[in-house]
Design a protein around this motif. Structure first.
Motif, short mmCIF file in Angstrom:
data_model
loop_
_atom_site.label_atom_id
_atom_site.label_comp_id
_atom_site.label_asym_id
_atom_site.label_seq_id
_atom_site.Cartn_x
_atom_site.Cartn_y
_atom_site.Cartn_z
N HIS A 182 0.81 -1.21 0.00
CA HIS A 182 0.00 0.00 0.00
C HIS A 182 0.85 1.27 0.00
O HIS A 182 0.41 2.31 -0.48
CB HIS A 182 -0.93 0.01 1.22
CG HIS A 182 -1.99 -1.05 1.17
ND1 HIS A 182 -3.07 -0.96 0.33
CD2 HIS A 182 -2.12 -2.22 1.83
CE1 HIS A 182 -3.84 -2.02 0.49
NE2 HIS A 182 -3.27 -2.81 1.40
N VAL A 183 2.06 1.18 0.52
CA VAL A 183 2.90 2.36 0.64
C VAL A 183 3.36 2.87 -0.72
O VAL A 183 3.80 4.01 -0.85
CB VAL A 183 4.11 2.05 1.55
CG1 VAL A 183 4.96 3.29 1.79
CG2 VAL A 183 3.62 1.52 2.89
N VAL A 184 3.24 2.06 -1.74
CA VAL A 184 3.64 2.49 -3.07
C VAL A 184 2.74 3.62 -3.58
O VAL A 184 3.14 4.40 -4.46
CB VAL A 184 3.62 1.29 -4.05
CG1 VAL A 184 2.21 0.97 -4.52
CG2 VAL A 184 4.53 1.55 -5.25
N LEU A 185 1.54 3.73 -3.04
CA LEU A 185 0.59 4.74 -3.52
C LEU A 185 1.13 6.16 -3.43
O LEU A 185 1.23 6.85 -4.45
CB LEU A 185 -0.73 4.60 -2.76
CG LEU A 185 -1.81 5.64 -3.06
CD1 LEU A 185 -2.38 5.41 -4.46
CD2 LEU A 185 -2.93 5.55 -2.03
N PRO A 186 1.52 6.66 -2.23
CA PRO A 186 2.02 8.04 -2.19
C PRO A 186 3.34 8.24 -2.91
O PRO A 186 3.63 9.34 -3.39
CB PRO A 186 2.17 8.32 -0.69
CG PRO A 186 2.29 6.97 -0.06
CD PRO A 186 1.45 6.06 -0.89
N LEU A 187 4.16 7.20 -3.00
CA LEU A 187 5.44 7.35 -3.68
C LEU A 187 5.27 7.53 -5.18
O LEU A 187 6.09 8.18 -5.83
CB LEU A 187 6.32 6.13 -3.40
CG LEU A 187 6.71 5.93 -1.93
CD1 LEU A 187 7.52 4.65 -1.76
CD2 LEU A 187 7.51 7.12 -1.42
N LEU A 188 4.23 6.97 -5.74
CA LEU A 188 3.96 7.12 -7.17
C LEU A 188 3.12 8.36 -7.47
O LEU A 188 3.21 8.91 -8.57
CB LEU A 188 3.25 5.87 -7.71
CG LEU A 188 4.09 4.60 -7.79
CD1 LEU A 188 3.23 3.40 -8.13
CD2 LEU A 188 5.20 4.77 -8.83
N GLU A 189 2.31 8.77 -6.51
CA GLU A 189 1.38 9.88 -6.77
C GLU A 189 2.11 11.15 -7.20
O GLU A 189 1.69 11.83 -8.14
CB GLU A 189 0.55 10.13 -5.51
CG GLU A 189 -0.55 11.18 -5.69
CD GLU A 189 -0.11 12.56 -5.27
OE1 GLU A 189 -0.76 13.53 -5.69
OE2 GLU A 189 0.89 12.66 -4.53
N SER A 190 3.21 11.48 -6.53
CA SER A 190 3.91 12.73 -6.86
C SER A 190 4.50 12.70 -8.26
O SER A 190 4.68 13.75 -8.89
CB SER A 190 5.01 13.01 -5.83
OG SER A 190 5.99 11.98 -5.84
N ALA A 191 4.82 11.51 -8.76
CA ALA A 191 5.43 11.40 -10.08
C ALA A 191 4.40 11.43 -11.21
O ALA A 191 4.70 11.89 -12.31
CB ALA A 191 6.25 10.12 -10.16
#
Length: 394
Positions: free
Chosen positions: A239-248
């Motif tokens: 689930h933690v991948v969500l914010p890490l990808l959102e900014s990109a």
């Protein structure tokens, strides 16, 4: 032939393993420890410990290690391909559909977004209970969330580097202030020498530097860097991948709605949640000047590659690393920061991109109740919300 055997077993698991990484690890134990006796319980527990200590998709990393032990390097590749292929293909097809505009404004997309909000809220609650266990960790989690919510306003160009800085600070504070239990490694037998392990870790670092530099060229290089960076920073679960990808990806390549809808769909898939990147690659491909198939392939490879290199490279060094109290304490700090990272993402882009009024909030609450009190799995809740959204025209 052992390689074909590994591929067949993992393909079946990739078609049937719903429920996220924790459930996947349960399926793996039943298959490889109890049914096939490829590993002992102690060996399997150590593989899980390595995967949890490193960034990356834990269930996929354990699968790589199981395939490696069973059939060598080709077995590792066969395990990853079999487990990843089914959900990656479905998510890429969905991304292609949205990239073509076929789902613009569709009610089912809004239904999936509401389900995704409930899924992320459940993940935050579960991870908080497991990882935020004292006052220092509470401070780290809330501080990380606050920092990541205001950082875009203070430093508009921060992107993933801001996230890395916050997690690095959490690691430093954890190292200095926390204590974590130390367990002895079991000296796992793996067909990887320390020299090969060093080479794999060096390759991971070199690729990170190369992709970061080449991302300025845009196109496929930008996609590779966005997904590789996220895959290299994910501690604490898929689930933690969500914010890490959102900014990109948001809003430069995708609108919030399409991003959150794809994440919700990923939760309804079997196999690894990281195939969300297959969707993102296909959906953002037109904006990058790529074909959707190429975008899906680059997104998939980019997000899984760092975790694979780190897992295979770290295995020969695991016993020494796992015995260091400082390393365990730093990881505990990172894990608390990760909960804050996901808490910030729950607010934006997930909640702000999905909830437009009281009726939407009611839908989120009902979905959350189904997931928690009703113990209905996400792969059931998400399609139901999509169907209701389509029927109601939300």
């Amino acid at each position: 032939m052992r390689v074909l055997e590994v591929f067949t077993v993992f393909l079946r698991l990739g078609l049937s393993s719903f429920g996220g990484p924790v459930a996947h690890l349960g399926f793996f134990r039943a298959e490889f420890v109890e049914r096939r006796a490829w590993l002992s319980d102690a060996e399997y527990a150590e593989l899980v410990a390595v995967a949890n200590f490193l960034p990356g998709p834990s269930s996929s990393q354990v699968g790589l290690a199981v395939g490696l032990r069973r059939a060598g390097w080709a077995g590792a590749g066969a395990a990853w391909l079999g487990f990843t292929l089914p959900s990656a293909l479905i998510m890429a097809l969905l991304g292609f559909t949205l990239a073509g505009g076929a789902a613009d404004g569709a009610g089912w997309v809004q239904g999936v977004k509401l389900a995704a909000t409930a899924v992320v809220a459940q993940a935050v609650a579960g991870m908080w209970g497991a990882l935020v266990t004292d006052r220092v960790r509470v401070g780290l989690a809330l501080g990380a969330a606050a920092a990541l919510l205001v950082l875009p306003a203070w430093w508009p160009g921060a992107g993933g580097w801001g996230t890395l800085g916050v997690l690095g600070l959490c690691a430093l504070i954890g190292w200095r202030t926390l204590t974590a239990p130390v367990t002895e490694g079991q000296a796992l037998r793996v067909p990887v020498s320390r020299r090969a392990g060093t080479a794999l870790l060096a390759l991971c670092a070199a690729l990170a530097a190369a992709f970061a530099a080449l991302s300025a060229l845009g196109g496929g290089w930008a996609l590779l860097w966005a997904t590789f960076r996220a895959g290299a920073l994910v501690f604490g679960g898929g689930h933690v991948v969500l914010p890490l990808l959102e900014s990109a990806f948001v809003p430069a390549l995708l609108p919030h709605g399409a991003f959150v809808a794809g994440y919700g769909a990923a939760n309804a898939m079997p196999g690894p949640l990281f195939t969300f990147a297959s969707y993102l690659g296909a959906a953002s491909a037109p904006a990058l000047g790529l074909g959707s198939g190429v975008g899906a392939l680059l997104g998939t490879l980019g997000i899984f590659l760092p975790g694979a290199l780190l897992m295979l490279g770290a295995l020969p060094f695991w016993s020494a690393l796992s015995g260091r109290a400082g390393a365990r304490a730093a990881l505990a700090g990172v894990n608390a920061g990760v909960v804050g990272l996901l808490l910030a993402a729950l607010y934006t882009p997930v909640f702000t991109g999905a909830v437009r009024g009281p009726a939407d909030l009611a839908g989120v609450l009902v979905a959350y109740a189904a997931l928690t009190a009703g113990r209905v799995p996400a792969w059931v809740v998400v399609p139901i919300c999509a169907a209701l959204g389509g029927l109601l025209g939300r």
